[in-house]
Design an enzyme around this catalytic site. Structure first.
Site, short mmCIF file in Angstrom:
data_model
loop_
_atom_site.label_atom_id
_atom_site.label_comp_id
_atom_site.label_asym_id
_atom_site.label_seq_id
_atom_site.Cartn_x
_atom_site.Cartn_y
_atom_site.Cartn_z
N ASP A 51 9.75 4.45 6.48
CA ASP A 51 9.62 5.72 7.18
C ASP A 51 8.88 5.55 8.51
O ASP A 51 8.27 4.51 8.78
CB ASP A 51 8.89 6.74 6.32
N TYR A 109 4.55 -3.51 -1.82
CA TYR A 109 3.89 -2.72 -0.79
C TYR A 109 2.39 -2.74 -1.02
O TYR A 109 1.92 -2.88 -2.15
CB TYR A 109 4.34 -1.26 -0.83
#
Length: 248
Positions: A51, A109
């Site tokens: 994003d 992540y």
């Protein structure tokens, strides 16, 4: 021939990875660089889409091009061409059907938190001044490994066909001056990690008990989970592929 590009980027200046109309993205800048240097239109397909504002310490993309004499030379030339917030680590040939997205076995992540004012983390970590119950946050994080349907953490009105993900690791650790959440799974939904972190922070702040994580997951309702944390603290750090994809 098909090639994999291994690279990293600092996401502040970009509206995410994937091409968008009227917005600069990492994919757009990388495609323009390759097309200019190779003097031919080059399309790249990434391992996933991050994003706006999210960073990547390790990202992969693939592209097709006629046999080139020196992929390593192209990598150096591309580094000289690209802006300073995108760095190419390697370009290598792979098997003809290798796919940067679908062949990825797992992704990792990290989410970075700092708990005292630090100008060096103002654009690269999320600041939380309150005391956090790390033990409670890790207790709740461990529950994530017991489930596979994470619709409650997915961006609403998304076009995905399944909300199933296999999480292999989810843990908070103090690493020097940062509190880091590390999560590994075979795939992730849009906004998933930031929603998970937001939910775990509510537990760490004492707003929810660790046990409530089960009810949140089983509800499949995004409104039951916590608010998404800012993108600037999120890093894609590792993507693992089968070794057989890479040519010697």
């Amino acid at each position: 021939m098909r090639y994999f590009v291994q690279f990293s980027y600092f996401g502040k200046a970009y509206h995410g990875w994937q091409n968008q109309p009227n917005a600069i993205t990492v994919q757009q800048v990388l495609e323009e660089g390759l097309s200019t240097l190779l003097r031919s239109k080059v399309n790249v397909l990434g391992a996933g889409r991050t994003d706006a504002g999210v960073h990547a310490k390790e990202m992969f993309a693939h592209f097709d091009f006629d046999l080139m004499p020196s992929p390593s030379d192209l990598a150096q030339r591309l580094n000289n061409y690209l802006p300073t917030d995108i760095a190419i680590k390697d370009i290598c040939s792979v098997t003809p059907d290798a796919h940067a997205r679908f062949d990825a076995l797992e992704r990792t992540y990290e989410y970075w938190l700092v708990q005292e004012k630090n100008p060096f983390y103002s654009e690269s970590a999320h600041f939380i001044w309150s005391v956090l119950d790390i033990e409670a946050m890790n207790k709740a994080a461990a529950v994530l490994l017991e489930y596979e349907d994470f619709e409650c953490f997915s961006k609403t009105n998304t076009d995905v066909k399944t909300f199933l993900c296999k999480i292999k690791k989810a843990v908070w650790e103090q690493k020097e001056d940062k509190l880091v959440f590390t999560i590994t799974a075979d795939r992730f939904l849009r906004n998933m990690v930031r929603a998970i972190v937001g939910t775990l922070l509510e537990i760490g702040l004492g707003k929810k008990s660790p046990e409530v994580i089960r009810a949140i997951i089983e509800s499949k309702n995004r409104s039951m989970a916590g608010a998404s944390v800012p993108a600037k603290g999120l890093y894609l750090t590792k993507i693992r592929y089968p070794e057989k994809l890479f040519n010697e």
